[in-house]
Write a protein that holds these residues in place. Structure first.
Motif, PDB file in Angstrom:
ATOM      1  N   LEU A   1       1.057  -1.174   0.049  1.00 27.00           N
ATOM      2  CA  LEU A   1       0.046   0.137   0.233  1.00 27.00           C
ATOM      3  C   LEU A   1       0.881   1.301   0.009  1.00 27.00           C
ATOM      4  O   LEU A   1       0.682   2.280  -0.946  1.00 27.00           O
ATOM      5  N   MET A   2       2.145   1.174   0.927  1.00 27.33           N
ATOM      6  CA  MET A   2       2.752   2.468   0.923  1.00 27.33           C
ATOM      7  C   MET A   2       3.515   2.553  -0.473  1.00 27.33           C
ATOM      8  O   MET A   2       3.580   3.872  -0.794  1.00 27.33           O
ATOM      9  N   GLU A   3       4.028   1.605  -1.049  1.00 28.10           N
ATOM     10  CA  GLU A   3       4.451   1.616  -2.440  1.00 28.10           C
ATOM     11  C   GLU A   3       3.649   2.274  -3.409  1.00 28.10           C
ATOM     12  O   GLU A   3       3.922   3.140  -4.237  1.00 28.10           O
ATOM     13  N   THR A   4       2.561   1.685  -3.360  1.00 26.88           N
ATOM     14  CA  THR A   4       1.145   2.413  -4.163  1.00 26.88           C
ATOM     15  C   THR A   4       0.990   3.639  -4.110  1.00 26.88           C
ATOM     16  O   THR A   4       0.815   4.696  -5.128  1.00 26.88           O
ATOM     17  N   LEU A   5       0.929   4.097  -2.671  1.00 34.23           N
ATOM     18  CA  LEU A   5       0.631   5.786  -2.392  1.00 34.23           C
ATOM     19  C   LEU A   5       1.976   6.261  -2.972  1.00 34.23           C
ATOM     20  O   LEU A   5       1.755   7.452  -3.619  1.00 34.23           O
ATOM     21  N   ALA A   6       3.159   5.964  -2.558  1.00 29.13           N
ATOM     22  CA  ALA A   6       4.137   6.592  -3.217  1.00 29.13           C
ATOM     23  C   ALA A   6       4.314   6.755  -4.806  1.00 29.13           C
ATOM     24  O   ALA A   6       4.530   7.814  -5.463  1.00 29.13           O
ATOM     25  N   GLY A   7       3.717   5.480  -5.436  1.00 29.46           N
ATOM     26  CA  GLY A   7       3.768   5.538  -7.065  1.00 29.46           C
ATOM     27  C   GLY A   7       2.873   6.800  -7.396  1.00 29.46           C
ATOM     28  O   GLY A   7       3.115   7.410  -8.373  1.00 29.46           O
ATOM     29  N   LEU A   8       1.621   6.898  -6.792  1.00 31.30           N
ATOM     30  CA  LEU A   8       0.803   7.725  -6.930  1.00 31.30           C
ATOM     31  C   LEU A   8       1.265   9.351  -6.871  1.00 31.30           C
ATOM     32  O   LEU A   8       1.163  10.162  -7.598  1.00 31.30           O
ATOM     33  N   SER A   9       2.048   9.255  -5.883  1.00 31.09           N
ATOM     34  CA  SER A   9       2.623  10.613  -5.378  1.00 31.09           C
ATOM     35  C   SER A   9       3.525  11.068  -6.339  1.00 31.09           C
ATOM     36  O   SER A   9       3.708  12.179  -6.826  1.00 31.09           O
ATOM     37  N   ASP A  10       4.356  10.151  -6.923  1.00 29.85           N
ATOM     38  CA  ASP A  10       5.243  10.526  -8.080  1.00 29.85           C
ATOM     39  C   ASP A  10       4.550  11.173  -9.165  1.00 29.85           C
ATOM     40  O   ASP A  10       5.050  11.944  -9.952  1.00 29.85           O
ATOM     41  N   HIS A  11       3.208  10.743  -9.223  1.00 30.12           N
ATOM     42  CA  HIS A  11       2.459  11.553 -10.405  1.00 30.12           C
ATOM     43  C   HIS A  11       1.525  12.716  -9.901  1.00 30.12           C
ATOM     44  O   HIS A  11       0.818  13.081 -10.532  1.00 30.12           O
ATOM     45  N   GLY A  12       2.034  12.951  -8.442  1.00 31.32           N
ATOM     46  CA  GLY A  12       1.164  14.089  -8.233  1.00 31.32           C
ATOM     47  C   GLY A  12      -0.316  13.807  -7.635  1.00 31.32           C
ATOM     48  O   GLY A  12      -1.064  15.006  -7.555  1.00 31.32           O
ATOM     49  N   GLN A  13      -0.779  12.597  -7.655  1.00 31.53           N
ATOM     50  CA  GLN A  13      -1.904  12.433  -7.389  1.00 31.53           C
ATOM     51  C   GLN A  13      -2.247  11.897  -6.159  1.00 31.53           C
ATOM     52  O   GLN A  13      -3.478  11.633  -5.352  1.00 31.53           O
ATOM     53  N   ALA A  14      -1.116  11.618  -5.096  1.00 27.80           N
ATOM     54  CA  ALA A  14      -1.533  10.836  -3.858  1.00 27.80           C
ATOM     55  C   ALA A  14      -1.620  11.861  -2.576  1.00 27.80           C
ATOM     56  O   ALA A  14      -0.838  12.715  -2.413  1.00 27.80           O
TER      57      ALA A  14
END
Ligand code: ADP
Ligand code: MG
Length: 267
Positions: A163-176
């Protein structure tokens, strides 16, 4: 909205694993922060509508969040009240709403747009379903922060890493949204496994877990069947004490430390 308008914190209780305490946290954070004087809207985004039932409300047939997401109901008419707490109820109709929202051209920010017209809130708390489907995506698009409840076991830790990886991935795209904190739920200090999980999570994500843990407490499991939050159902229970501490810590992490002496539990 002009740049000086403060953004209302909108917190999603999120974990794709079921049974970890998302609903328990959403209900009791919403109730506890309300007792601290915050104007809270609790949103039930799970078709199981457990937050709605836990607060003693009936699942909305086609109103509630499902009606709002369908554009059939205005959010202000869909909101119910439990004392000072405002609630946007869920229902089984959210399952159909979810499948409509999975269409490629479906708007991803319907919940965010709906929440923007609710005046005078100090925070929104969203109870998410146990998967990262379209309803959770709506919650994430609306959220400024997430709180991640987890249980102290190995599989829960594996889910947390993903989950934390998924959220970090979203945040790379400015969405998290930001992670406001991880809540260790159903904690028993006497169990070595629980202490090991607590230390491992703190080691992997320094500063992210809340200091407050929620102990295993039978009153927390009983309260939903009475349609009551823990502060109304069993104000002297360990569950109420733990959630009072978590509410204070959450308020502080959101930048609004409650005044000394302000407590969700009346003494
Ligand atoms: P989720 O929303 O993540 O599926 P719930 O909040 O519904 O999880 O919790 C799952 C079950 O565990 C519920 O029956 C709830 O009452 C119970 N429960 C949650 N936290 C505790 C706790 N700290 N002590 C005892 N029972 C708990
Ligand atoms: Mg739940």
């Amino acid at each position: 909205m002009d740049a000086a308008t403060p953004i209302t914190p909108c917190i999603a209780c999120l974990n794709h694993k079921g049974g970890v305490g998302k609903t328990t946290c959403a209900v009791n954070l919403a109730a506890g922060l309300t007792r601290l004087g915050w104007r809270i809207l609790a949103v039930d985004a799970d078709p199981q509508a457990h937050l709605t039932a836990s607060l003693g409300l009936s699942a909305a047939d086609d109103g509630g969040l499902a009606g709002v997401l369908a554009g059939a109901t205005g959010i202000l008419e869909a909101v119910a009240h439990v004392g000072a707490l405002a609630v946007l109820p869920g229902s089984a109709a959210l399952a159909a709403a979810e499948s409509r929202l999975s269409a490629p051209d479906a708007p991803g920010n319907r919940l965010r747009q709906a929440l923007a017209v609710v005046p005078g809130l100090d925070a929104v708390i969203i109870d998410c379903p146990p998967h990262l489907g379209p309803l959770t995506r709506q919650a994430l698009a609306a959220a400024t922060g997430v709180i991640v409840p987890m249980t102290p076991d190995f599989l829960s830790m594996q889910s947390l890493a993903w989950l934390m990886e998924t959220l970090a991935g979203l945040s790379d795209h400015g969405q998290a949204p930001a992670v406001v904190g991880i809540v260790l739920n159903r904690f028993t200090a006497q169990k070595r496994l629980h202490r090991e999980v607590r230390d491992t999570v703190a080691g992997h994500f320094p500063g992210v877990p809340f200091q407050s843990v929620i102990r295993e407490n039978i009153a927390l499991a009983e309260a939903p069947s009475f349609g009551r939050d823990i502060f109304r159902y069993a104000p002297r229970s360990a569950g109420a004490v733990d959630f009072a501490a978590l509410c204070r810590e959450t308020a502080t992490r959101l930048g609004k430390t409650p005044p000394t002496g302000a407590e969700p539990i009346s003494r």
